[in-house]
Design a protein around this motif. Structure first.
Motif, PDB file in Angstrom:
ATOM      1  N   GLY A  97      14.264 -23.312 -14.274  1.00 27.82           N
ATOM      2  CA  GLY A  97      13.678 -23.306 -15.301  1.00 27.82           C
ATOM      3  C   GLY A  97      12.531 -22.760 -16.336  1.00 27.82           C
ATOM      4  O   GLY A  97      13.115 -21.536 -16.154  1.00 27.82           O
ATOM      5  N   GLU A  98      11.768 -22.873 -16.740  1.00 24.13           N
ATOM      6  CA  GLU A  98      10.346 -22.217 -16.846  1.00 24.13           C
ATOM      7  C   GLU A  98      10.161 -21.103 -16.903  1.00 24.13           C
ATOM      8  O   GLU A  98       9.489 -20.360 -16.853  1.00 24.13           O
ATOM      9  CB  GLU A  98       9.009 -23.169 -17.802  1.00 24.13           C
ATOM     10  N   GLN A  99      10.414 -20.877 -15.553  1.00 25.84           N
ATOM     11  CA  GLN A  99      10.005 -19.361 -14.793  1.00 25.84           C
ATOM     12  C   GLN A  99      11.239 -18.898 -14.740  1.00 25.84           C
ATOM     13  O   GLN A  99      11.286 -17.478 -13.416  1.00 25.84           O
ATOM     14  CB  GLN A  99       9.649 -19.752 -13.063  1.00 25.84           C
ATOM     15  N   SER A 100      12.099 -18.989 -15.613  1.00 28.88           N
ATOM     16  CA  SER A 100      13.356 -18.077 -15.185  1.00 28.88           C
ATOM     17  C   SER A 100      13.262 -16.692 -15.795  1.00 28.88           C
ATOM     18  O   SER A 100      12.459 -16.567 -17.088  1.00 28.88           O
ATOM     19  CB  SER A 100      14.742 -18.764 -15.998  1.00 28.88           C
ATOM     20  N   HIS A 101      13.148 -15.394 -15.750  1.00 27.69           N
ATOM     21  CA  HIS A 101      13.421 -14.089 -16.069  1.00 27.69           C
ATOM     22  C   HIS A 101      13.688 -14.505 -17.883  1.00 27.69           C
ATOM     23  O   HIS A 101      13.025 -13.154 -18.533  1.00 27.69           O
ATOM     24  CB  HIS A 101      12.635 -12.513 -15.405  1.00 27.69           C
ATOM     25  N   ASP A 102      15.512 -14.938 -18.044  1.00 24.43           N
ATOM     26  CA  ASP A 102      15.685 -14.965 -19.529  1.00 24.43           C
ATOM     27  C   ASP A 102      15.338 -16.075 -20.137  1.00 24.43           C
ATOM     28  O   ASP A 102      15.045 -16.882 -19.527  1.00 24.43           O
ATOM     29  CB  ASP A 102      17.098 -15.013 -19.015  1.00 24.43           C
ATOM     30  N   GLU A 103      15.310 -15.665 -21.544  1.00 25.18           N
ATOM     31  CA  GLU A 103      14.474 -16.653 -22.561  1.00 25.18           C
ATOM     32  C   GLU A 103      15.589 -17.671 -22.576  1.00 25.18           C
ATOM     33  O   GLU A 103      14.940 -18.728 -22.744  1.00 25.18           O
ATOM     34  CB  GLU A 103      14.307 -16.006 -24.181  1.00 25.18           C
ATOM     35  N   PHE A 104      16.738 -17.627 -22.329  1.00 21.96           N
ATOM     36  CA  PHE A 104      17.544 -18.622 -22.966  1.00 21.96           C
ATOM     37  C   PHE A 104      17.797 -18.873 -21.315  1.00 21.96           C
ATOM     38  O   PHE A 104      17.343 -20.326 -21.925  1.00 21.96           O
ATOM     39  CB  PHE A 104      19.272 -18.315 -23.030  1.00 21.96           C
ATOM     40  N   PHE A 105      18.037 -18.812 -19.951  1.00 24.62           N
ATOM     41  CA  PHE A 105      17.698 -19.710 -19.124  1.00 24.62           C
ATOM     42  C   PHE A 105      16.325 -20.262 -18.806  1.00 24.62           C
ATOM     43  O   PHE A 105      16.170 -21.156 -18.193  1.00 24.62           O
ATOM     44  CB  PHE A 105      17.685 -18.579 -17.572  1.00 24.62           C
ATOM     45  N   ARG A 106      15.488 -20.108 -19.412  1.00 29.82           N
ATOM     46  CA  ARG A 106      14.308 -20.874 -19.389  1.00 29.82           C
ATOM     47  C   ARG A 106      14.157 -21.869 -20.360  1.00 29.82           C
ATOM     48  O   ARG A 106      13.264 -23.295 -19.773  1.00 29.82           O
ATOM     49  CB  ARG A 106      12.904 -20.131 -19.889  1.00 29.82           C
ATOM     50  N   GLN A 107      14.729 -22.088 -21.583  1.00 35.05           N
ATOM     51  CA  GLN A 107      15.333 -23.665 -22.246  1.00 35.05           C
ATOM     52  C   GLN A 107      16.402 -24.109 -20.638  1.00 35.05           C
ATOM     53  O   GLN A 107      16.396 -25.534 -21.675  1.00 35.05           O
ATOM     54  CB  GLN A 107      16.313 -22.984 -23.416  1.00 35.05           C
ATOM     55  N   ALA A 144      18.867 -18.708  -8.146  1.00 33.34           N
ATOM     56  CA  ALA A 144      18.219 -18.044  -8.261  1.00 33.34           C
ATOM     57  C   ALA A 144      18.043 -17.354  -9.526  1.00 33.34           C
ATOM     58  O   ALA A 144      16.715 -17.087  -9.557  1.00 33.34           O
ATOM     59  CB  ALA A 144      18.880 -16.554  -7.471  1.00 33.34           C
ATOM     60  N   ASN A 145      18.679 -17.798 -10.225  1.00 35.73           N
ATOM     61  CA  ASN A 145      18.257 -17.436 -12.534  1.00 35.73           C
ATOM     62  C   ASN A 145      17.976 -18.296 -12.820  1.00 35.73           C
ATOM     63  O   ASN A 145      17.024 -18.556 -13.532  1.00 35.73           O
ATOM     64  CB  ASN A 145      19.821 -16.663 -12.398  1.00 35.73           C
ATOM     65  N   LEU A 146      18.259 -19.908 -12.401  1.00 33.18           N
ATOM     66  CA  LEU A 146      18.351 -20.972 -12.955  1.00 33.18           C
ATOM     67  C   LEU A 146      16.685 -21.475 -12.148  1.00 33.18           C
ATOM     68  O   LEU A 146      17.310 -22.427 -11.821  1.00 33.18           O
ATOM     69  CB  LEU A 146      19.752 -21.304 -13.165  1.00 33.18           C
TER      70      LEU A 146
END
Length: 380
Positions: free
Chosen positions: A311-321, A307-309
């Motif tokens: 990609g670019e749609q993640s809410h967290d900046e680190f997870f977006r990478q 639910a959280n990983l």
């Protein structure tokens, strides 16, 4: 000129002792090849299905010994086949005519293992200045596990995974724009770099070695050994057991703090460790087996990551990478068949091909196998 073609039948490690908590990589690889008669014909008689093999074809093979477990292991919610529980791995008997070709090379002694570990770590430039420390940490971890379980319970593949996740942790620290309790106290760039390296070493030890123990007592004993090594090498950042545990807990809570958690989810130790192990192993394409009784946050850990990983749609900046994690779930049961399991992995492989063609950042193969019925493995 005559070309020499060699077939090498690699038996790997066989199945290693049941992983008590979280098993990485090839924990359940087995040597149960039922065509040993074919191998005998090829090696001894130089024939295959009645046809003479060419002279330039040479056969080389490796096999595992019949090994009895030296210690009994704790039950972690699994039911075992009592008739075969004392075997460390399953092997088929070798035909008598093949025995004449068998040569026992033995195993690496302590000195040879030390050299191999050090030579592997020397390939990591970021460990420059820490080779002696890391070599001793890894070797003592291997020695401790062999004493607690069995000599086949750990292998140099664990070293390979240690090197892989160490480099990943260093890379992830650079991506994370977060000040933690260790780096906030550092004043010089070199001190900050050492902090990152120490954290990466501790987290790699934790994931590859410490998490495999099911009892707190065994984990604590392993940590105490690691801390003594850090102290001998004058590394004040890890001067006591609390320092080691704090580094692990901080990183686990760091991952959890970046996730959107629904109300009612307890951030207990089981959830923290499962999230930590699943996230690192998924991103590094390392197979992971989590053993435990119901209610230990095994399934929910995978669901939260999915639910959280995003990609670019993640809410967290680190997870977006990080890559998007697409999970294909499979509910195991006593009626599960090898064809059904194979179909799930084929589906994951097909998804990976589509992702590569579309140039998307998607993990090639993320299969969540729930309720893995280990007892049925022994009846195959």
């Amino acid at each position: 000129n005559i070309s020499i073609f060699s077939f090498f039948f690699q038996a790997e490690d066989g199945i290693r002792d049941f992983c008590l908590s979280r098993g990485l990589g090839d924990v359940y690889k087995r040597q149960t090849f039922n065509s040993v008669g074919v191998i005998k014909d090829m090696v001894c008689d130089n024939i295959f299905e009645g046809n003479q093999l060419p002279d330039n074809l040479k056969i080389i093979a490796a096999c595992n010994p019949y090994r009895i477990k030296k210690v009994s292991l704790d039950n972690v919610g699994l039911e075992f086949n009592k008739d075969k529980i004392m075997l460390t791995h399953l092997v088929n008997p070798i035909p008598d005519s093949l025995c004449e070709y068998v040569w026992d090379f033995g195993a690496l002694n302590e000195k040879g293992e030390f050299k191999y570990i050090r030579s592997s770590l020397l390939l990591i430039d970021d460990l420059s200045g820490y080779y002696d420390l890391t070599t001793e940490l890894v070797q003592q971890s291997h020695t401790f596990i062999k004493g607690k379980e069995d000599s086949c319970s750990v292998s140099l593949r664990d070293l390979s995974r240690f090197c892989k996740v160490f480099k990943w942790f260093l890379s992830s620290f650079q991506k994370q724009n977060v000040q933690n309790s260790q780096s906030s106290l550092m004043k010089e760039p070199n001190e900050k770099n050492e902090s990152m390296i120490m954290r990466a070493i501790v987290l790699s030890l934790c994931l590859c070695y410490n998490f495999r123990f099911s009892t707190i007592a065994s984990r604590n004993e392993h940590i105490e050994i690691m801390v003594e090594i850090f102290k001998r090498h004058s590394k004040s950042m890890v001067s006591c057991k609390a320092d080691f545990e704090k580094i692990c807990k901080n990183e686990q809570e760091n991952y959890l703090s970046r996730m959107n958690l629904t109300s009612g989810i307890a951030k207990n130790r089981a959830l923290r460790e499962n999230i930590f192990a699943c996230l690192v192993c998924f991103l590094n394409k390392i197979p992971l087996i989590i053993c435990g009784k119901p209610g230990l946050s095994k399934t929910i850990s995978v669901l939260l990551l999915q639910a959280n990983l995003r990609g670019e749609q993640s809410h967290d900046e680190f997870f977006r990478q990080l890559p998007e994690m697409n999970v294909i779930s499979y509910q195991g049961s006593e009626t599960s068949t090898s064809e059904g399991i194979r179909a799930i992995f084929q589906k994951a492989e097909d998804m990976a091909k589509v992702s590569r063609n579309n140039s998307k950042k998607v993990i090639p193969c993320a299969v969540s196998y729930t309720h893995l019925t280990l007892p049925t493995i022994y009846s195959v």
